[in-house]
Design an enzyme around this catalytic site. Structure first.
Site, PDB file in Angstrom:
ATOM      1  N   HIS A 162       6.672 -44.949  59.424  1.00 32.62           N
ATOM      2  CA  HIS A 162       6.037 -45.670  60.391  1.00 32.62           C
ATOM      3  C   HIS A 162       6.064 -47.068  60.197  1.00 32.62           C
ATOM      4  O   HIS A 162       5.555 -47.709  61.181  1.00 32.62           O
ATOM      5  CB  HIS A 162       4.714 -44.918  60.834  1.00 32.62           C
ATOM      6  CG  HIS A 162       3.662 -45.305  59.937  1.00 32.62           C
ATOM      7  ND1 HIS A 162       3.199 -44.668  58.926  1.00 32.62           N
ATOM      8  CD2 HIS A 162       2.784 -46.484  59.832  1.00 32.62           C
ATOM      9  CE1 HIS A 162       2.135 -45.080  58.300  1.00 32.62           C
ATOM     10  NE2 HIS A 162       1.864 -46.536  58.959  1.00 32.62           N
ATOM     11  N   ASP A 167       6.971 -38.717  57.079  1.00 32.63           N
ATOM     12  CA  ASP A 167       6.562 -39.954  57.217  1.00 32.63           C
ATOM     13  C   ASP A 167       6.898 -40.841  55.749  1.00 32.63           C
ATOM     14  O   ASP A 167       5.909 -40.938  55.038  1.00 32.63           O
ATOM     15  CB  ASP A 167       5.123 -40.299  57.608  1.00 32.63           C
ATOM     16  CG  ASP A 167       4.781 -41.616  58.151  1.00 32.63           C
ATOM     17  OD1 ASP A 167       5.718 -42.339  58.086  1.00 32.63           O
ATOM     18  OD2 ASP A 167       3.556 -42.103  57.886  1.00 32.63           O
ATOM     19  N   SER A 227      -0.601 -48.398  54.386  1.00 32.03           N
ATOM     20  CA  SER A 227       0.693 -47.431  54.670  1.00 32.03           C
ATOM     21  C   SER A 227       1.594 -47.635  53.853  1.00 32.03           C
ATOM     22  O   SER A 227       1.916 -48.720  53.493  1.00 32.03           O
ATOM     23  CB  SER A 227       1.003 -47.576  56.081  1.00 32.03           C
ATOM     24  OG  SER A 227      -0.043 -47.350  57.222  1.00 32.03           O
TER      25      SER A 227
END
Length: 261
Positions: free
Chosen positions: A65, A120, A213
């Site tokens: 992402h 992801d 992230s």
């Protein structure tokens, strides 16, 4: 889904934004200097967007992402906004998001129960190999599943406050615990699958958050996950975060690197 959402907001603004997911370290502490030599800061142009993990001198692993263009990375940094002689800058020649990650979820939309943020992860091929030093070292992929009851360390330059974007200068570390995936499934509307790793503190107060992230989750000294998504605000009780479970992807990672020397 806090990490992705915050990421989207960052991307659209000064950093860039993503879907209903986001990540940072809340309730953590300044990492000891050079204690996380595999931790990578991923930039788009001159804007910090995500963390990453150095797997070998040529490859960095981050979250899918975080996908975009014009990546560059900094390795060997302890302070994000200061010059450091230990730091190395590298351009990225090509990115390889996992082919089964649903990129349509990168578009801001109303969350639905069928939303699935599995797979992801993304590999970044460096244009020039990293120099291995005391401040820059790769970390191996896992060879077995993480164990409940182990101690995990998350690190990142994500926001250090749960509800307001406040990025730290010092790399942050925080200790959390791997938890049964059922704990995360009860907390979120989105799917929690077997390629995800649930981790955090059920009492709240410690968590990854927006900006973390793609950064590493290291359990008992072994790289087991990368930060994927969680709740907004971060560090809520009964809302642990989701990490990509790397033991499920070691073959894809190794094959992708081997096919793109």
């Amino acid at each position: 889904m806090r990490f992705l959402i915050l990421f989207l907001a960052l991307s659209l603004g000064e950093i860039d934004a993503a879907p209903p997911v986001q990540s940072r370290i809340v309730g953590g502490f300044n990492c000891e200097k050079n204690s996380q030599p595999w931790h990578v800061a991923v930039f788009r142009y001159n804007k910090y967007i995500c963390g990453g993990v150095l797997l070998n001198p040529n490859w960095v692993l981050t979250a899918a992402h975080c996908y975009g263009n014009q990546y560059n990375v900094w390795l060997g940094k302890n302070k994000l906004f200061q010059h450091e002689s230990s730091a190395q800058h590298r351009l990225v020649s090509k990115s390889f998001p996992h082919p089964d990650y649903n990129m349509s979820l990168m578009n801001d939309h109303t969350p639905h129960p069928e939303d699935d943020y599995s797979n992801d992860l993304m590999l970044l091929r460096l244009s020039k190999p990293a120099d291995i030093t005391d401040a820059v070292k790769p970390i191996d992929l896992p060879t077995e599943e993480p164990k409940l009851g182990s101690t995990c360390l998350a690190s990142g330059w994500g926001s250090i406050t749960p509800t307001k974007w406040q990025i730290p200068n010092d790399l942050q570390c925080g200790f959390i615990k791997p938890l049964p995936n059922e704990n995360c499934a009860k907390a979120y509307i989105h799917k929690v699958t077997d390629v995800m790793l649930c981790a955090g503190e059920m009492g709240g107060g410690k968590d990854t958050c927006a900006g973390d992230s793609g950064g590493p989750l290291i359990c008992d000294g072994v790289l087991q996950g990368i930060t994927s998504w969680g709740s907004i605000p971060c560090a809520k009780p009964n809302a642990p975060a989701i990490y990509t479970k790397l033991i499920k992807f070691t073959s894809w990672i190794k094959d992708t690197m081997a096919k793109n020397p």
